[in-house]
Write a protein that holds these residues in place. Structure first.
Motif, PDB file in Angstrom:
ATOM      1  N   THR A 104      16.847  13.443  20.771  1.00 37.75           N
ATOM      2  CA  THR A 104      17.280  12.954  19.412  1.00 37.75           C
ATOM      3  C   THR A 104      16.160  13.666  18.531  1.00 37.75           C
ATOM      4  O   THR A 104      15.597  14.626  19.094  1.00 37.75           O
ATOM      5  CB  THR A 104      16.584  11.575  19.275  1.00 37.75           C
ATOM      6  N   GLY A 105      16.272  13.509  17.200  1.00 40.55           N
ATOM      7  CA  GLY A 105      15.369  14.189  16.212  1.00 40.55           C
ATOM      8  C   GLY A 105      16.030  15.562  15.983  1.00 40.55           C
ATOM      9  O   GLY A 105      17.351  15.919  16.404  1.00 40.55           O
TER      10      GLY A 105
ATOM     11  N   ARG B   1       9.181  15.927  16.447  1.00 42.79           N
ATOM     12  CA  ARG B   1       9.504  16.327  15.097  1.00 42.79           C
ATOM     13  C   ARG B   1       7.731  16.666  14.778  1.00 42.79           C
ATOM     14  O   ARG B   1       6.816  16.172  15.180  1.00 42.79           O
ATOM     15  CB  ARG B   1       9.721  14.801  14.223  1.00 42.79           C
TER      16      ARG B   1
ATOM     17  N   HIS C 113      14.151  10.473   7.817  1.00 43.14           N
ATOM     18  CA  HIS C 113      14.334  10.571   9.227  1.00 43.14           C
ATOM     19  C   HIS C 113      15.513   9.507   9.489  1.00 43.14           C
ATOM     20  O   HIS C 113      15.065   8.380   9.279  1.00 43.14           O
ATOM     21  CB  HIS C 113      13.109  10.156   9.774  1.00 43.14           C
ATOM     22  N   ARG C 114      16.272   9.730  10.444  1.00 38.65           N
ATOM     23  CA  ARG C 114      17.151   8.636  10.837  1.00 38.65           C
ATOM     24  C   ARG C 114      16.833   8.578  12.357  1.00 38.65           C
ATOM     25  O   ARG C 114      16.850   9.371  13.336  1.00 38.65           O
ATOM     26  CB  ARG C 114      18.885   9.274  10.776  1.00 38.65           C
ATOM     27  N   LEU C 115      16.321   7.418  12.832  1.00 38.24           N
ATOM     28  CA  LEU C 115      15.526   7.235  14.087  1.00 38.24           C
ATOM     29  C   LEU C 115      16.545   6.119  14.863  1.00 38.24           C
ATOM     30  O   LEU C 115      16.652   4.861  14.323  1.00 38.24           O
ATOM     31  CB  LEU C 115      14.175   6.488  13.796  1.00 38.24           C
TER      32      LEU C 115
ATOM     33  N   GLY D  74      15.522   5.203  20.677  1.00 36.97           N
ATOM     34  CA  GLY D  74      15.089   6.521  20.976  1.00 36.97           C
ATOM     35  C   GLY D  74      13.559   6.429  21.294  1.00 36.97           C
ATOM     36  O   GLY D  74      12.647   5.673  20.878  1.00 36.97           O
TER      37      GLY D  74
ATOM     38  N   GLU E  66      10.253   9.528  21.068  1.00 32.63           N
ATOM     39  CA  GLU E  66      10.033  10.598  20.270  1.00 32.63           C
ATOM     40  C   GLU E  66       8.413  11.136  20.343  1.00 32.63           C
ATOM     41  O   GLU E  66       7.742  10.036  20.273  1.00 32.63           O
ATOM     42  CB  GLU E  66      10.643  10.759  19.131  1.00 32.63           C
TER      43      GLU E  66
ATOM     44  N   TRP F  85       5.674  12.758  17.864  1.00 35.31           N
ATOM     45  CA  TRP F  85       5.573  13.777  16.527  1.00 35.31           C
ATOM     46  C   TRP F  85       4.074  14.577  16.385  1.00 35.31           C
ATOM     47  O   TRP F  85       3.316  13.846  17.005  1.00 35.31           O
ATOM     48  CB  TRP F  85       5.597  12.729  15.526  1.00 35.31           C
TER      49      TRP F  85
ATOM     50  N   PHE G 158      11.303   3.421  19.233  1.00 33.78           N
ATOM     51  CA  PHE G 158      12.190   2.567  18.303  1.00 33.78           C
ATOM     52  C   PHE G 158      12.994   1.447  18.660  1.00 33.78           C
ATOM     53  O   PHE G 158      14.000   1.732  19.557  1.00 33.78           O
ATOM     54  CB  PHE G 158      12.927   3.486  17.125  1.00 33.78           C
TER      55      PHE G 158
ATOM     56  N   ILE H 196      12.587   6.130   5.862  1.00 31.66           N
ATOM     57  CA  ILE H 196      13.234   6.362   7.342  1.00 31.66           C
ATOM     58  C   ILE H 196      14.274   5.135   7.415  1.00 31.66           C
ATOM     59  O   ILE H 196      14.287   4.181   6.781  1.00 31.66           O
ATOM     60  CB  ILE H 196      12.143   6.125   8.302  1.00 31.66           C
TER      61      ILE H 196
ATOM     62  N   TYR I 295      16.058   3.170  10.643  1.00 31.78           N
ATOM     63  CA  TYR I 295      16.292   2.819  11.983  1.00 31.78           C
ATOM     64  C   TYR I 295      17.816   2.536  12.199  1.00 31.78           C
ATOM     65  O   TYR I 295      18.288   1.785  11.681  1.00 31.78           O
ATOM     66  CB  TYR I 295      15.437   1.425  12.424  1.00 31.78           C
TER      67      TYR I 295
END
Length: 511
Positions: free
Chosen positions: A359-360, A367, A418-420, A424, A426, A428, A483, A508, A510
């Protein structure tokens, strides 16, 4: 501007009417201030929080007038349990905003008498009437046809929510720093398994809420220009008092819930002649007690520590050169023990590099966020450009690809940075590239905690869960996030709240 007693009487409830179920934990010695406590019963805590100007007399300061919850600094401590429903009826008794129609830049301080509610650190719904920081609790203003100023928040804790120390404070963009520097904050405790560890259950359960006030002539100055607050020295209170005294017997053990409810200063907390036996960070319990000489607390950060009193004498709890409170050890010794093994955080499994999802922005679960503030970059009364650059940065109109444009990277409530996706995982990289001094940027993200795995290029031997972490000038931190559960829009931001109010925040979502 009223005393706390008059404040409650004028709103229809005398202080004696507010009766809540007592907490079963041991209390500290008589004389040490503790915020009033309101405790859930039968899976529910419903209470009222009134916000207005109130007078409080502080030793060494005289009478101060600030915006406050329930007329006191801090507000009442709220005690709930996993699975509970927290219902807060909030009454805005502040006067109308004088600048209601004159806000040309939402990233300048404004609307100081409008607030909302953030339950900092809770893993709860960020939308609707729950932990929704996009709501506006405006004061009543009959001249504008606003005859009511009562607002309701309903926060449902998941049944498996982590037990620990959290807090609540206002989070309206543009007014949060002025309100927090008035002492508008309160501790929020989720009770659970860690409280039943025998050595912890036997100890006095002590709230140590550290407020940072900026006062000029007994009031918090309105933010009218860049130096309005920077030039005012900070005043630190513990539970609303300067340097209060707490008494312990030799060998006695306390549990201190340390809360940095300030907006400007990172606190390195230490106790003369004692180690601090830390059992939790930001409400999240360790698997094992860790002894430290000092505990760093970012703005908004919390730490639960066990303290065992040493030989008779007086010892100071310090943050740098600031005395927060004094411990007097005297009397008949007590034979008490410190905890060792703890229940840990069962709902927060470790996140390894192999757990990242595709993702990301780069499709590899990674990210980079860059925090930067540039002085004298803007025109007007507020000249510092507070920005978040890197992946997902807010574009500046007319120069979307120029990160040196001081408008690039400032908060835009209509731009999703940011669309999380739920599920997901991640990693950062958070970097502080501010060229000026005094530029610590504590990172905070709403709804989900994160695992700090490296600092300044060095992996941590034992990663630690946080919801707020400091990033010093020219330094960097690596975190991993998962998330989970809740969809909706919320924010991440710098928890130096003047930076946030002036643009160091991102939207952001979610998914």
């Amino acid at each position: 501007m009223v005393t706390r007693r008059a404040f409650l009487q004028q709103t229809g409830l005398a202080a004696g009417v507010l009766v809540f179920a007592p907490h079963e934990a041991n209390a500290p010695s008589p004389g040490f201030p503790q915020p009033s406590a309101r405790t859930s019963a039968g899976g529910r805590l419903e209470t009222t929080l009134r916000v207005g100007f109130a007078k409080n007399r502080i030793r060494g300061l005289g009478t101060i007038v600030t915006r406050a919850y329930e007329g006191s600094i801090p507000g009442p401590t709220l005690r709930v349990r996993p699975g509970d429903k927290l219902v807060l009826n909030q009454l805005n008794l502040l006067p109308p905003n004088p600048d209601q129609d004159h806000v040309h830049d939402h990233n300048t301080p404004h609307h100081f008498n409008t607030f909302n509610l953030h339950t900092h650190g809770l893993h709860v719904d960020p939308g609707g009437i729950a932990d929704n920081v996009f709501r506006s609790f405006t004061p009543r203003d009959p001249a504008r046809g606003l005859y009511q100023a009562r607002y309701r928040s309903e926060v449902h804790l998941p049944p498996e929510h982590e037990a620990g120390t959290y807090w609540y404070h206002p989070h309206t963009h543009g007014s949060s720093v002025v309100q927090l520097l008035s002492g508008m904050a309160g501790v929020l405790i989720v009770e659970g398994a860690v409280d039943r560890v025998p050595q912890i259950a036997a100890a006095a359960d002590v709230v140590v809420c550290i407020s940072e006030l900026k006062l000029r002539d007994g009031r918090v100055p309105e933010l009218t220009h860049e130096e309005s607050l920077r030039s005012v020295p900070s005043t630190f209170l513990v539970n609303g008092e300067r340097d209060p005294l707490i008494r312990m017997r030799p060998g006695e053990v306390h549990r201190w819930r340390l809360v940095n409810a300030g907006a400007f200063t990172v606190l390195g907390v230490r106790l003369e002649g004692h180690g601090l036996h830390q059992i939790a960070q930001d409400g999240l319990t360790f698997p094992k007690t860790v002894e430290r000489n000092a505990v760093p607390l970012a703005m908004g950060g919390r730490a639960d520590v066990m303290v065992q009193a040493a030989a008779p004498g007086r010892y100071r709890l310090m943050a740098g050169e600031v005395v927060l409170m004094t411990v007097e050890v005297a009397g008949t010794p007590r034979q008490m023990e410190l905890p060792d093994v703890l229940p840990g955080t069962p709902t927060l499994p470790f996140i390894g590099p192999g757990d990242l999802t595709p993702t990301g922005p780069h499709g590899n679960g990674r990210r980079t966020l860059i925090f930067r503030s540039d002085e004298h970059a803007l025109h007007g009364a507020f000249t510092t450009g507070f920005r978040i650059l890197g992946d997902g940065a807010t574009p500046a109109t007319g120069s979307p690809n120029d990160p040196m444009d001081p408008m690039h990277g400032r908060f835009d409530p209509d731009f999703v940075n940011h669309r999380l996706p739920l599920g997901g995982v991640e990693e950062w990289l958070l970097r502080n590239e501010t060229p000026a001094d005094h530029s610590n940027h504590p990172f905070h993200i709403h709804t989900n905690p994160f695992l700090v795995v490296a600092a300044d290029g060095v992996p941590l031997p034992t990663p630690v869960w946080h919801d707020t972490v400091s990033i010093n000038q020219h330094k960097e931190v690596v975190i991993r996030l998962r998330f989970e559960r809740f969809r909706g829009r919320t924010v991440l931001h710098c928890h130096h709240l003047q930076h946030e109010d002036q643009g160091m925040m991102q939207l952001i979502e979610y998914l």
